[in-house]
Design an enzyme around this catalytic site. Structure first.
Site, PDB file in Angstrom:
ATOM      1  N   LYS A  74      32.234  26.458  21.104  1.00 38.74           N
ATOM      2  CA  LYS A  74      33.302  27.420  20.774  1.00 38.74           C
ATOM      3  C   LYS A  74      32.805  28.873  20.661  1.00 38.74           C
ATOM      4  CE  LYS A  74      36.456  24.006  18.764  1.00 38.74           C
ATOM      5  NZ  LYS A  74      37.616  23.802  19.576  1.00 38.74           N
TER       6      LYS A  74
ATOM      7  N   TYR B 145      36.204  14.290  14.908  1.00 38.05           N
ATOM      8  CA  TYR B 145      36.370  14.574  16.336  1.00 38.05           C
ATOM      9  C   TYR B 145      35.090  15.178  16.869  1.00 38.05           C
ATOM     10  CZ  TYR B 145      38.305  16.192  20.757  1.00 38.05           C
ATOM     11  OH  TYR B 145      38.537  16.393  22.101  1.00 38.05           O
TER      12      TYR B 145
ATOM     13  N   ASP C 242      27.643  18.229  13.744  1.00 33.82           N
ATOM     14  CA  ASP C 242      28.459  18.758  14.831  1.00 33.82           C
ATOM     15  C   ASP C 242      29.097  20.044  14.312  1.00 33.82           C
ATOM     16  OD1 ASP C 242      30.349  19.439  16.664  1.00 33.82           O
ATOM     17  OD2 ASP C 242      31.109  17.402  16.981  1.00 33.82           O
TER      18      ASP C 242
HETATM   19  N1  PMP Z   1      33.098  18.737  18.172  1.00 29.10           N
HETATM   20  C1  PMP Z   1      33.987  19.336  17.356  1.00 29.10           C
HETATM   21  C2  PMP Z   1      33.740  19.342  15.876  1.00 29.10           C
HETATM   22  C3  PMP Z   1      35.111  19.964  17.887  1.00 29.10           C
HETATM   23  O1  PMP Z   1      35.987  20.542  17.061  1.00 29.10           O
HETATM   24  C4  PMP Z   1      35.303  19.955  19.285  1.00 29.10           C
HETATM   25  C5  PMP Z   1      36.499  20.616  19.932  1.00 29.10           C
HETATM   26  N2  PMP Z   1      37.538  20.951  19.143  1.00 29.10           N
HETATM   27  C6  PMP Z   1      34.351  19.309  20.084  1.00 29.10           C
HETATM   28  C7  PMP Z   1      33.257  18.715  19.497  1.00 29.10           C
HETATM   29  C8  PMP Z   1      34.522  19.245  21.582  1.00 29.10           C
HETATM   30  O2  PMP Z   1      34.310  20.505  22.140  1.00 29.10           O
HETATM   31  P1  PMP Z   1      34.865  20.800  23.615  1.00 29.10           P
HETATM   32  O3  PMP Z   1      36.359  20.777  23.522  1.00 29.10           O
HETATM   33  O4  PMP Z   1      34.306  22.162  23.934  1.00 29.10           O
HETATM   34  O5  PMP Z   1      34.316  19.755  24.513  1.00 29.10           O
END
Ligand code: PMP
Length: 441
Positions: A271, A155, A243
């Site tokens: 986050k 994700y 990521d």
């Molecule tokens: N990358 C990862 C690994 C995530 O876990 C998340 C959100 N859970 C995101 C990107 C997307 O972040 P956001 O919800 O702040 O757009």
């Protein structure tokens, strides 16, 4: 004993299905918010939260919960941490947004480049989605190639690369994703370096980037997976993007780079970085990042990265206060100890009730996989039933994702959550047997 949760028979939720909105009791959430929700990920019980303090949150009806949702991960210090609140209030009185360069953003960038690893320079954005999108765009501009390799089940946010793949074939998990984006996405299997080698053999010369969650969802990489991935990318001239939106400042202060000892070319943070306020960053090797320098605006491979609230000073001071707390000695030992206690307890309960599944995660994270590997998807009904019951017992968590543990959770709260989980599993099993018996009559 921890006193939380509603004093109700956990099999029946006495609360209205659609939470009334404060001050407008006649308005139902589903009338004004799509799906009655702020997200594609929804809790199986409608709760409308009113306030949070430390490890606890309260809904509008006054029910108290131990919070393992933690705003989907940013609140590693818990809710309304005094140092974060103080920093934010102080900044608010000086101005909430500038768009221009400001001291808090400059200080936070300085902290980021001090982290050992590949990050020599950064650019801020507001969400994790933007950070991973910008990282991919930088990699495409740098290499002059279009294709991106992602891993099935990963994700990276709400952009077109949330193409998670199914049995190695790119498949959009969302409507509205253009066929061209699917065509430019290669899907390999996490922890299967052979699947990466195979993809590189076919697409290597047109591959711009490998975008990976170094700990995919909550699954640890096998010991040699990330080092071999880094070597493969280097020899194929492919940009490796970690990521770290989820793992950054969570597995260790230096995130997955430090925890697994592997350096990518670019890193995405989100986050925890914003301490509960919107903030993310993409950072990495200067040679790649410089393509976003406005001084190169007339160059053909200049990368446009911009956002009205990027580098917002309120978010930056919240992030700085959060990082300062995390730099105190012993913090990560403590977070890891709490996470391990939770994982061990949850696994014990699964075992007690003979449930097919496992508990994965490391550091202050625990994810329960309910499915029997031989029957994919087999545990979904059980998961939803257990999740619903857990919330009604006063444990706020989204089992579809994971338990997030904060620095302010106590061992007693972890044990309470484990006991509630066991009780919820037992209740779900009893319900299923009662239905089966009724059908047999
Ligand atoms: N990358 C990862 C690994 C995530 O876990 C998340 C959100 N859970 C995101 C990107 C997307 O972040 P956001 O919800 O702040 O757009």
């Amino acid at each position: 004993m921890v006193q939380v949760g509603s004093d109700v028979d956990c099999q029946e939720d006495p609360r209205p299905r659609s939470t009334a909105i404060a001050h407008s009791p006649e308005v139902r959430a589903g009338d004004v918010l799509v799906g009655g929700s702020n997200s594609a990920f929804v809790l199986p019980v409608n709760v409308c939260l009113e306030r949070g303090s430390g490890s606890r949150v309260w809904d509008e009806s006054g029910h108290e919960y131990i919070d393992f949702l933690l705003a989907s991960g940013p609140l590693i210090l818990g809710h309304a941490h005094p140092r974060v609140c103080e920093a934010v209030v102080r900044q608010l009185s000086k101005g909430s947004a500038f768009h221009a360069l400001n001291r808090p953003a400059l200080e936070l960038a300085t902290r980021l480049v001090q982290i050992p690893g590949c990050v020599e320079i950064v650019r801020f954005a507001s969400t994790g989605t933007e950070a991973s999108l910008h990282a991919v765009r930088l990699a495409r501009a740098y290499t002059g190639r279009d294709k991106v390799l992602v891993f099935a089940g990963s994700y990276h946010g709400s952009h077109d690369l949330s193409i998670m793949g199914h049995r190695g074939v790119a498949r959009a998990e969302s409507g509205g994703v253009p066929r061209s984006a699917i065509g430019d996405t290669i899907v390999a299997r996490f922890n299967d370096i052979g699947s990466v080698e195979d993809s590189l053999a076919i697409h290597g010369s047109s591959l711009a980037a490998v975008l990976v969650e170094p700990q995919q969802r909550s699954l640890d990489p096998l010991p040699e997976f990330l080092p071999r991935l880094a070597r493969l990318c280097r020899s194929a001239g492919v940009v490796l993007i970690f990521d770290e939106v989820l793992t950054g400042f969570r597995l260790a202060f230096g995130g997955a780079q430090e925890y697994y000892g592997v350096e990518p070319d670019l890193v995405c943070y989100g986050k925890i970085l914003g301490g509960g306020f919107p903030l993310s960053a993409v950072g990495g090797r200067r040679e790649i990042m410089r393509l976003a320098d406005p001084a190169l605006a007339s160059a053909p491979n200049f990368v446009h990265i911009s956002g009205t609230l990027s580098g917002n000073p309120v978010s930056a001071v919240a992030g700085l206060a959060t990082l300062s707390e995390l730099e105190e000695p012993g913090v990560y030992e403590h977070l890891h100890k709490l996470g391990k206690r939770l994982r061990t307890g949850l696994a014990r309960e699964l075992n007690t009730y003979g449930i097919a599944g496992s508990v994965v995660g490391s550091g202050p994270v625990a994810a329960v996989e309910f499915s029997d590997p031989a029957q994919p998807g087999s545990g979904l009904v059980l998961r939803e039933a257990v999740n619903r019951d857990l919330i009604l017992r006063g444990v706020l968590v989204q089992l579809q994702t994971r338990f997030y543990v904060s620095l302010v959770h106590t061992e007693a709260e972890i044990d309470f959550a484990v006991d509630a989980f066991g009780a919820a599993v037992r209740a779900a099993i009893q319900r299923v047997s009662a239905i089966e018996e009724a059908l047999a009559v």
